[in-house]
Design a protein around this motif. Structure first.
Motif, PDB file in Angstrom:
ATOM      1  N   ARG A  81      -6.135  10.040  17.591  1.00 39.13           N
ATOM      2  CA  ARG A  81      -5.289  10.702  16.584  1.00 39.13           C
ATOM      3  C   ARG A  81      -4.235   9.730  16.060  1.00 39.13           C
ATOM      4  O   ARG A  81      -3.956   9.678  14.861  1.00 39.13           O
ATOM      5  CB  ARG A  81      -4.624  11.935  17.181  1.00 39.13           C
ATOM      6  N   GLN A  82      -3.665   8.943  16.972  1.00 35.99           N
ATOM      7  CA  GLN A  82      -2.675   7.938  16.574  1.00 35.99           C
ATOM      8  C   GLN A  82      -3.310   6.901  15.641  1.00 35.99           C
ATOM      9  O   GLN A  82      -2.718   6.519  14.634  1.00 35.99           O
ATOM     10  CB  GLN A  82      -2.086   7.262  17.825  1.00 35.99           C
ATOM     11  N   SER A  83      -4.516   6.463  15.969  1.00 40.94           N
ATOM     12  CA  SER A  83      -5.221   5.508  15.104  1.00 40.94           C
ATOM     13  C   SER A  83      -5.452   6.107  13.727  1.00 40.94           C
ATOM     14  O   SER A  83      -5.290   5.431  12.703  1.00 40.94           O
ATOM     15  CB  SER A  83      -6.564   5.101  15.709  1.00 40.94           C
ATOM     16  N   TYR A  84      -5.837   7.376  13.708  1.00 38.29           N
ATOM     17  CA  TYR A  84      -6.057   8.064  12.439  1.00 38.29           C
ATOM     18  C   TYR A  84      -4.775   8.041  11.608  1.00 38.29           C
ATOM     19  O   TYR A  84      -4.799   7.709  10.417  1.00 38.29           O
ATOM     20  CB  TYR A  84      -6.516   9.510  12.678  1.00 38.29           C
ATOM     21  N   GLN A  85      -3.654   8.373  12.216  1.00 34.81           N
ATOM     22  CA  GLN A  85      -2.385   8.395  11.490  1.00 34.81           C
ATOM     23  C   GLN A  85      -2.008   7.000  10.982  1.00 34.81           C
ATOM     24  O   GLN A  85      -1.497   6.858   9.862  1.00 34.81           O
ATOM     25  CB  GLN A  85      -1.266   8.958  12.379  1.00 34.81           C
ATOM     26  N   GLU A  86      -2.267   5.977  11.790  1.00 35.02           N
ATOM     27  CA  GLU A  86      -1.938   4.613  11.369  1.00 35.02           C
ATOM     28  C   GLU A  86      -2.805   4.176  10.187  1.00 35.02           C
ATOM     29  O   GLU A  86      -2.305   3.598   9.219  1.00 35.02           O
ATOM     30  CB  GLU A  86      -2.118   3.650  12.547  1.00 35.02           C
ATOM     31  N   TYR A  87      -4.112   4.441  10.280  1.00 38.07           N
ATOM     32  CA  TYR A  87      -4.993   4.070   9.181  1.00 38.07           C
ATOM     33  C   TYR A  87      -4.682   4.883   7.923  1.00 38.07           C
ATOM     34  O   TYR A  87      -4.766   4.367   6.803  1.00 38.07           O
ATOM     35  CB  TYR A  87      -6.464   4.235   9.563  1.00 38.07           C
ATOM     36  N   LEU A  88      -4.309   6.140   8.110  1.00 36.31           N
ATOM     37  CA  LEU A  88      -3.938   6.962   6.970  1.00 36.31           C
ATOM     38  C   LEU A  88      -2.662   6.414   6.313  1.00 36.31           C
ATOM     39  O   LEU A  88      -2.546   6.399   5.082  1.00 36.31           O
ATOM     40  CB  LEU A  88      -3.733   8.412   7.416  1.00 36.31           C
ATOM     41  N   GLY A  89      -1.730   5.944   7.121  1.00 31.77           N
ATOM     42  CA  GLY A  89      -0.524   5.308   6.576  1.00 31.77           C
ATOM     43  C   GLY A  89      -0.861   4.046   5.803  1.00 31.77           C
ATOM     44  O   GLY A  89      -0.310   3.797   4.723  1.00 31.77           O
ATOM     45  N   SER A  90      -1.778   3.261   6.341  1.00 34.31           N
ATOM     46  CA  SER A  90      -2.225   2.055   5.642  1.00 34.31           C
ATOM     47  C   SER A  90      -2.896   2.417   4.322  1.00 34.31           C
ATOM     48  O   SER A  90      -2.669   1.779   3.291  1.00 34.31           O
ATOM     49  CB  SER A  90      -3.186   1.272   6.536  1.00 34.31           C
ATOM     50  N   TYR A  91      -3.715   3.459   4.363  1.00 34.55           N
ATOM     51  CA  TYR A  91      -4.379   3.947   3.149  1.00 34.55           C
ATOM     52  C   TYR A  91      -3.335   4.313   2.093  1.00 34.55           C
ATOM     53  O   TYR A  91      -3.434   3.899   0.941  1.00 34.55           O
ATOM     54  CB  TYR A  91      -5.239   5.166   3.507  1.00 34.55           C
ATOM     55  N   ARG A  92      -2.320   5.078   2.494  1.00 33.77           N
ATOM     56  CA  ARG A  92      -1.285   5.517   1.542  1.00 33.77           C
ATOM     57  C   ARG A  92      -0.509   4.332   0.969  1.00 33.77           C
ATOM     58  O   ARG A  92      -0.215   4.288  -0.229  1.00 33.77           O
ATOM     59  CB  ARG A  92      -0.330   6.487   2.223  1.00 33.77           C
ATOM     60  N   ARG A  93      -0.160   3.374   1.828  1.00 33.86           N
ATOM     61  CA  ARG A  93       0.582   2.196   1.358  1.00 33.86           C
ATOM     62  C   ARG A  93      -0.244   1.388   0.362  1.00 33.86           C
ATOM     63  O   ARG A  93       0.252   0.978  -0.690  1.00 33.86           O
ATOM     64  CB  ARG A  93       1.000   1.315   2.532  1.00 33.86           C
ATOM     65  N   GLU A  94      -1.508   1.168   0.703  1.00 30.28           N
ATOM     66  CA  GLU A  94      -2.377   0.388  -0.189  1.00 30.28           C
ATOM     67  C   GLU A  94      -2.604   1.126  -1.505  1.00 30.28           C
ATOM     68  O   GLU A  94      -2.615   0.512  -2.575  1.00 30.28           O
ATOM     69  CB  GLU A  94      -3.718   0.084   0.484  1.00 30.28           C
ATOM     70  N   LEU A  95      -2.793   2.431  -1.431  1.00 28.94           N
ATOM     71  CA  LEU A  95      -2.986   3.221  -2.646  1.00 28.94           C
ATOM     72  C   LEU A  95      -1.756   3.136  -3.534  1.00 28.94           C
ATOM     73  O   LEU A  95      -1.859   2.934  -4.743  1.00 28.94           O
ATOM     74  CB  LEU A  95      -3.299   4.675  -2.288  1.00 28.94           C
ATOM     75  N   GLU A  96      -0.583   3.265  -2.934  1.00 25.46           N
ATOM     76  CA  GLU A  96       0.658   3.187  -3.698  1.00 25.46           C
ATOM     77  C   GLU A  96       0.844   1.792  -4.298  1.00 25.46           C
ATOM     78  O   GLU A  96       1.248   1.650  -5.461  1.00 25.46           O
ATOM     79  CB  GLU A  96       1.849   3.555  -2.811  1.00 25.46           C
ATOM     80  N   THR A  97       0.551   0.759  -3.524  1.00 25.66           N
ATOM     81  CA  THR A  97       0.683  -0.614  -4.020  1.00 25.66           C
ATOM     82  C   THR A  97      -0.258  -0.859  -5.191  1.00 25.66           C
ATOM     83  O   THR A  97       0.137  -1.428  -6.213  1.00 25.66           O
ATOM     84  CB  THR A  97       0.392  -1.625  -2.886  1.00 25.66           C
ATOM     85  N   LEU A  98      -1.506  -0.429  -5.039  1.00 27.70           N
ATOM     86  CA  LEU A  98      -2.483  -0.629  -6.105  1.00 27.70           C
ATOM     87  C   LEU A  98      -2.094   0.167  -7.348  1.00 27.70           C
ATOM     88  O   LEU A  98      -2.152  -0.346  -8.472  1.00 27.70           O
ATOM     89  CB  LEU A  98      -3.882  -0.236  -5.637  1.00 27.70           C
ATOM     90  N   ALA A  99      -1.692   1.404  -7.173  1.00 26.20           N
ATOM     91  CA  ALA A  99      -1.292   2.229  -8.315  1.00 26.20           C
ATOM     92  C   ALA A  99      -0.083   1.612  -9.022  1.00 26.20           C
ATOM     93  O   ALA A  99      -0.026   1.572 -10.255  1.00 26.20           O
ATOM     94  CB  ALA A  99      -0.990   3.647  -7.861  1.00 26.20           C
ATOM     95  N   ARG A 100       0.879   1.104  -8.264  1.00 18.69           N
ATOM     96  CA  ARG A 100       2.061   0.470  -8.859  1.00 18.69           C
ATOM     97  C   ARG A 100       1.655  -0.782  -9.644  1.00 18.69           C
ATOM     98  O   ARG A 100       2.148  -1.018 -10.748  1.00 18.69           O
ATOM     99  CB  ARG A 100       3.068   0.126  -7.755  1.00 18.69           C
ATOM    100  N   LEU A 101       0.736  -1.563  -9.090  1.00 21.62           N
ATOM    101  CA  LEU A 101       0.247  -2.757  -9.780  1.00 21.62           C
ATOM    102  C   LEU A 101      -0.448  -2.374 -11.084  1.00 21.62           C
ATOM    103  O   LEU A 101      -0.201  -2.969 -12.136  1.00 21.62           O
ATOM    104  CB  LEU A 101      -0.716  -3.529  -8.868  1.00 21.62           C
ATOM    105  N   LEU A 102      -1.304  -1.368 -11.023  1.00 21.45           N
ATOM    106  CA  LEU A 102      -2.020  -0.931 -12.228  1.00 21.45           C
ATOM    107  C   LEU A 102      -1.072  -0.307 -13.242  1.00 21.45           C
ATOM    108  O   LEU A 102      -1.200  -0.547 -14.451  1.00 21.45           O
ATOM    109  CB  LEU A 102      -3.122   0.061 -11.852  1.00 21.45           C
ATOM    110  N   ASN A 103      -0.122   0.491 -12.771  1.00 20.80           N
ATOM    111  CA  ASN A 103       0.838   1.134 -13.675  1.00 20.80           C
ATOM    112  C   ASN A 103       1.743   0.126 -14.370  1.00 20.80           C
ATOM    113  O   ASN A 103       2.279   0.402 -15.439  1.00 20.80           O
ATOM    114  CB  ASN A 103       1.682   2.170 -12.938  1.00 20.80           C
TER     115      ASN A 103
END
Length: 169
Positions: A81-103
């Motif tokens: 469960r902890q691994s899931y939360q960590e990977y989900l956090g990484s997913y959110r950070r990368e998504l936000e970074t990519l969206a900010r770059l594209l925006n």
């Protein structure tokens, strides 16, 4: 007469020197123009490489998040469960970074907004599915709560297709 010959000779020498000089100046100007174009292209390729890298990082984080989630659902280990939360956090950070770059790029602004939207819809569908880590910690039959699972499947397909299109562009 001698002065006329000297003048004519000086004109020939000046012309002989001026033509290569003019040609070299034109070639130099063209090379500078092409160099500026090449530098712009290199900058664009660098940005595109960064976009593809973030896209790959999102796919990888999502893959490992789902893998950890399934392990948690099957074996009920808190570390999964902890691994899931960590990977989900990484997913959110990368998504936000990519969206900010594209925006930040006028040509990609709409793509960035769409990516943010479908990425959030995917997370909402995941949280609302029977695969949520907070739901009874059992993966039942796929046919249990079929509507919620279909929503997750649809959101996943839209999200991954959007990522694929971002990567291809």
């Amino acid at each position: 007469m001698l002065s006329f010959l000297k003048t004519r000779l000086a004109a020939k020498i000046a012309l002989t020197m001026a033509i290569p000089l003019a040609v070299n100046l034109l070639l130099y100007g063209e090379m500078q123009r092409q160099l500026v174009t090449l530098e712009r292209l290199a900058d664009e390729l660098s940005v595109r490489r960064t976009i593809v890298q973030h896209t790959n990082d999102i796919v990888i984080a999502n893959y490992f998040a789902i893998q950890s989630l399934m392990q948690f659902k099957m074996f009920n280990k808190p570390s999964d469960r902890q691994s899931y939360q960590e990977y989900l956090g990484s997913y959110r950070r990368e998504l936000e970074t990519l969206a900010r770059l594209l925006n930040g790029r006028a040509a990609d602004r709409e793509v960035g907004r769409n990516l943010q939207k479908v990425g959030q819809e995917y997370l909402l569908a995941l949280d609302g599915s029977q695969f949520s880590p907070d739901e009874n910690n059992q993966v039942g039959s796929f046919f249990d709560n079929l509507e919620r699972n279909r929503r997750l499947k649809d959101a996943t397909v839209v999200f991954l297709t959007t990522l694929k299109n971002v990567g291809r562009k």
